[in-house]
Each structure stands twice: as structure tokens, then as C-alpha cells.
Motif scaffolding. Structure first.
Motif, PDB file in Angstrom:
ATOM      1  N   THR A   1     116.475  66.424  28.596  1.00 20.33           N
ATOM      2  CA  THR A   1     116.860  66.986  27.272  1.00 20.33           C
ATOM      3  C   THR A   1     116.068  66.290  26.181  1.00 20.33           C
ATOM      4  O   THR A   1     115.591  65.288  26.268  1.00 20.33           O
ATOM      5  N   ARG A   2     116.070  67.050  25.243  1.00 24.90           N
ATOM      6  CA  ARG A   2     115.225  66.485  24.115  1.00 24.90           C
ATOM      7  C   ARG A   2     116.004  67.154  22.862  1.00 24.90           C
ATOM      8  O   ARG A   2     116.080  68.305  22.981  1.00 24.90           O
ATOM      9  N   ARG A   3     116.575  66.117  22.015  1.00 24.94           N
ATOM     10  CA  ARG A   3     117.354  66.871  20.819  1.00 24.94           C
ATOM     11  C   ARG A   3     118.407  67.796  20.950  1.00 24.94           C
ATOM     12  O   ARG A   3     118.458  68.924  20.464  1.00 24.94           O
TER      13      ARG A   3
ATOM     14  N   HIS B   1     104.878  64.012  26.412  1.00 25.43           N
ATOM     15  CA  HIS B   1     104.505  63.017  27.199  1.00 25.43           C
ATOM     16  C   HIS B   1     105.792  62.168  27.726  1.00 25.43           C
ATOM     17  O   HIS B   1     105.761  61.672  28.913  1.00 25.43           O
ATOM     18  N   ASP B   2     106.180  61.724  26.605  1.00 25.91           N
ATOM     19  CA  ASP B   2     107.515  60.418  26.868  1.00 25.91           C
ATOM     20  C   ASP B   2     108.421  61.268  27.801  1.00 25.91           C
ATOM     21  O   ASP B   2     108.849  60.417  28.455  1.00 25.91           O
ATOM     22  N   ASP B   3     108.878  62.584  27.604  1.00 28.70           N
ATOM     23  CA  ASP B   3     109.668  63.143  28.390  1.00 28.70           C
ATOM     24  C   ASP B   3     109.401  63.130  29.810  1.00 28.70           C
ATOM     25  O   ASP B   3     110.184  63.010  31.094  1.00 28.70           O
ATOM     26  N   VAL B   4     108.073  63.104  30.183  1.00 32.11           N
ATOM     27  CA  VAL B   4     107.707  63.255  31.560  1.00 32.11           C
ATOM     28  C   VAL B   4     107.775  61.646  31.903  1.00 32.11           C
ATOM     29  O   VAL B   4     108.293  61.538  33.162  1.00 32.11           O
ATOM     30  N   ILE B   5     107.362  60.850  31.170  1.00 31.36           N
ATOM     31  CA  ILE B   5     107.358  59.149  31.545  1.00 31.36           C
ATOM     32  C   ILE B   5     108.780  58.878  31.782  1.00 31.36           C
ATOM     33  O   ILE B   5     109.347  58.375  32.707  1.00 31.36           O
ATOM     34  N   ASP B   6     109.796  59.354  30.724  1.00 27.41           N
ATOM     35  CA  ASP B   6     110.946  58.962  31.049  1.00 27.41           C
ATOM     36  C   ASP B   6     111.780  59.808  31.974  1.00 27.41           C
ATOM     37  O   ASP B   6     113.103  59.687  32.056  1.00 27.41           O
ATOM     38  N   GLU B   7     111.252  60.770  32.567  1.00 29.09           N
ATOM     39  CA  GLU B   7     111.953  61.827  33.351  1.00 29.09           C
ATOM     40  C   GLU B   7     113.341  62.420  32.572  1.00 29.09           C
ATOM     41  O   GLU B   7     114.351  62.489  33.136  1.00 29.09           O
TER      42      GLU B   7
HETATM   43 MG    MG Z   1     111.915  58.716  25.831  1.00 33.62          MG
END
Ligand code: MG
Ligand code: FPP
Length: 299
Positions: free
Chosen positions: A77-79, A68-74
């Protein structure tokens, strides 16, 4: 079998109950992180069916919150890997988050009542923390209290609940372990905020000094704002893509005011508070080492 692999298998087993192949495919595409919460739980509660289930529940909640955070932060990439919202779209990231989160809660409802209470309560804290984080980036925040409350809720609350729940599972003094988890979580976030300033973009895997550009007034900047003569100039650089003169001014001011080194000292103090909470416990050595490794690194 390696114990963290058992946790990963447990997560997969929990998802298989959904009988929807796509969820397993999505799970494979999630980059696994350090599994800090699981490591803490296993160090405190040892390896058992119950502790592995608790690890899986907590990791699923954590993964859901990041989806959800990656949607909110647009974030794309993750890790270091493409995020699910980048690989698919926002809808998929939100829906997969919902599935992980609700499956975790069904399992949590079958666990010890106190564990279920503390973990579910932490998820409310997490969600409030995320909202506070977004709200705090609206305009320049100079309140240390607001920032501290936000990082406690967003980052430390689930780590606190994990350590406490592990202690409950094996009948240890849960207040001590909760305090350890809380302060470890706070120190972890403060150190993360410091590394944004002290490390280069290559080491970080993202541009350096990004927090301030993104509207985050973190601990080092709060100290700096307190101490710097030209507060208006510092404020004028907020949320701005900095040129070399401007970023050098910030770096110089961090040095001349001692704001950065004092932020490092503060993070270490919080880390020591974590260590002190459990230092007299039987199994404390490894927990102390986890905390020490975090605070005794090059900043
Ligand atoms: Mg974030
Ligand atoms: C990362 O922060 C975000 C969190 C640790 C918590 C996010 C919480 C929610 C979205 C609410 C909970 C939702 C569910 C479904 C359980 P960050 O953006 O500062 O860090 P990052 O650099 O890792 O993205």
C-alpha cells in the motif's frame, strides 16, 4: 484553477510527451499525497510558469523514488491505496519510476543552472540515503550520527533542494530557505518516527511500533538504548514481533527514561531551527505556520 491542480496538469503534460497511453493510465492510479514540496515551492516562489514546472519536476522525482521504494520495501500500500507493485508487479513499478524520473530530468535540464544542480544533486543524496536506510536495518544501529545522516539524505535533501530552488527562482536568499527546508525535512522524519510509537494502528493505517520490528532504530529508540539499564534485553527485542509483555516493557521504559519525551523535544528544536532561518524574511508567516502545524500536534 486551484494551483495544485495546475501542478498535476503539468505532470500530465510532461508525460504526454512520451506518447505512450499506459503512462497516463499509471499516473491516474498513483495516490497523490500532501504535495508538501509543491506547497513549499509555491509559498516561496509564488505561482508562475517556472514555479509550476519546478513543482511538477520535484513531484515526479518524489513519486519515482516512492515507486522504487515500494519495490525495495515490498510494500502493498501507498497512502492508503494499493501500490503500483501490488496492482501490477515490481517491473511496472520500476519502469514507471524510470519514466517519471527521466522525464523530470529532461525538463530540469532546461531550467536555471543552479536549480538543475541542486535538484539533481539531491537525487543522488536521496539514493544514497535509501541505500544507507537498507544497510542500517541489517543489524542494530546505535549511532545517532548514522541515523541522522540517513534521514537527512533520504528525506530532507529533496525538501531542502525544493525550498532552495524556489528561492533561486525569485532571487531570495537561497541559503536561508535551504536551511528552512532541511530542518523542516529532518523534523518531519523525526515526528514520523515518534508517531510510529505514540499513535494506534488505526490512526497510522499500519501496525503501531512497526519500525523496530522492521529493523529501524529511530530517534526515540536511540535515546532509549542510551539510557536503559538492560541494553541486551532491548537488543533482544530488535526485529522481533513483540508480545504484550515485551511491548509494554518498551513503552514503560520510554516513559521512565524520558527517551520519548526528549525525542519529541529534539524534533521541536529542529523545527524551531527551521523557523529561525526564515523568520525575518518578507513572506515567512505561512512557512512558519507549516512548521508550527507539524510540531504543535498531539504526539
Ligand atoms: Mg518504504
Ligand atoms: C521512503 O522511505 C523513501 C524515500 C523518501 C526515498 C527513496 C529513494 C530512492 C528509492 C532512490 C531514488 C530513486 C529515484 C528513481 C529518484 P520509507 O520507506 O522510510 O517511507 P515510506 O513509509 O513512505 O515507504
Amino acid at each position: 484553477m486551484e494551483v495544485l491542480q495546475r501542478v498535476k496538469n503539468q505532470i500530465r503534460d510532461f508525460l504526454e510527451v512520451c506518447s505512450y497511453e499506459k503512462t497516463l493510465h499509471l499516473l491516474e492510479q498513483l495516490a497523490t499525497g500532501k504535495m508538501l514540496r509543491s506547497k513549499l515551492i509555491l509559498k516561496i516562489a509564488g505561482e508562475s510558469e517556472d514555479s509550476i514546472k519546478l513543482c511538477a519536476v520535484v513531484e515526479m522525482i518524489h513519486a519515482a523514488s516512492l515507486l522504487h521504494d515500494d519495490v525495495i520495501d515490498e510494500a502493498d500500500t501507498r497512502r492508503g491505496k494499493p501500490s503500483i507493485n501490488a496492482l501490477y508487479d515490481n517491473k511496472t513499478s520500476i519502469m514507471f519510476g524510470d519514466i517519471l524520473y527521466s522525464r523530470a530530468f529532461t525538463e530540469l535540464s532546461q531550467m536555471d543552472k543552479k536549480v538543475a544542480y541542486h535538484v539533481s544533486n539531491a537525487v543522488t543524496e536521496l539514493s544514497i540515503g535509501e541505500m544507507m536506510d537498507v544497510d542500517l536495518t541489517e543489524s542494530f544501529n546505535s549511532s545517532y550520527d548514522k541515523y541522522f545522516t540517513m534521514i537527512y539524505k533520504k528525506t530532507a535533501s529533496l525538501i531542502e533542494a525544493s525550498a532552495r530552488s524556489a528561492a533561486i527562482l525569485v532571487g531570495l536568499d537561497d541559503e536561508k530557505y535551504a536551511n528552512y527546508g532541511k530542518n523542516l525535512g529532518l523534523a518531519f522524519q523525526m515526528i514520523d518516527d515518534i508517531l510510529d510509537i505514540t499513535q494506534d494502528s488505526q490512526t497510522l493505517g499500519k501496525p503501531a511500533m512497526l519500525d523496530f520490528v522492521e529493523g529501524k532504530v529511530t530517534i526515540p529508540y536511540l535515546y532509549l538504548y542510551d539510557r536503559v539499564d538492560d541494553k541486551d534485553y532491548l537488543k533482544s527485542l530488535y526485529k522481533k514481533k513483540l508480545n504484550e509483555v515485551e511491548s509494554n516493557w518498551i513503552k514503560e521504559s520510554f516513559k521512565s527514561t524520558g527517551a520519548l519525551s526528549d525525542a519529541i523535544e529534539e524534533a521541536k528544536k529542529v523545527g524551531l531551527e527551521a523557523i529561525n532561518s526564515i523568520k525575518d524574511e518578507k513572506n515567512s508567516i505561512e512557512l512558519i505556520n507549516i512548521m508550527k502545524a507539524m510540531i504543535e500536534r498531539d504526539f
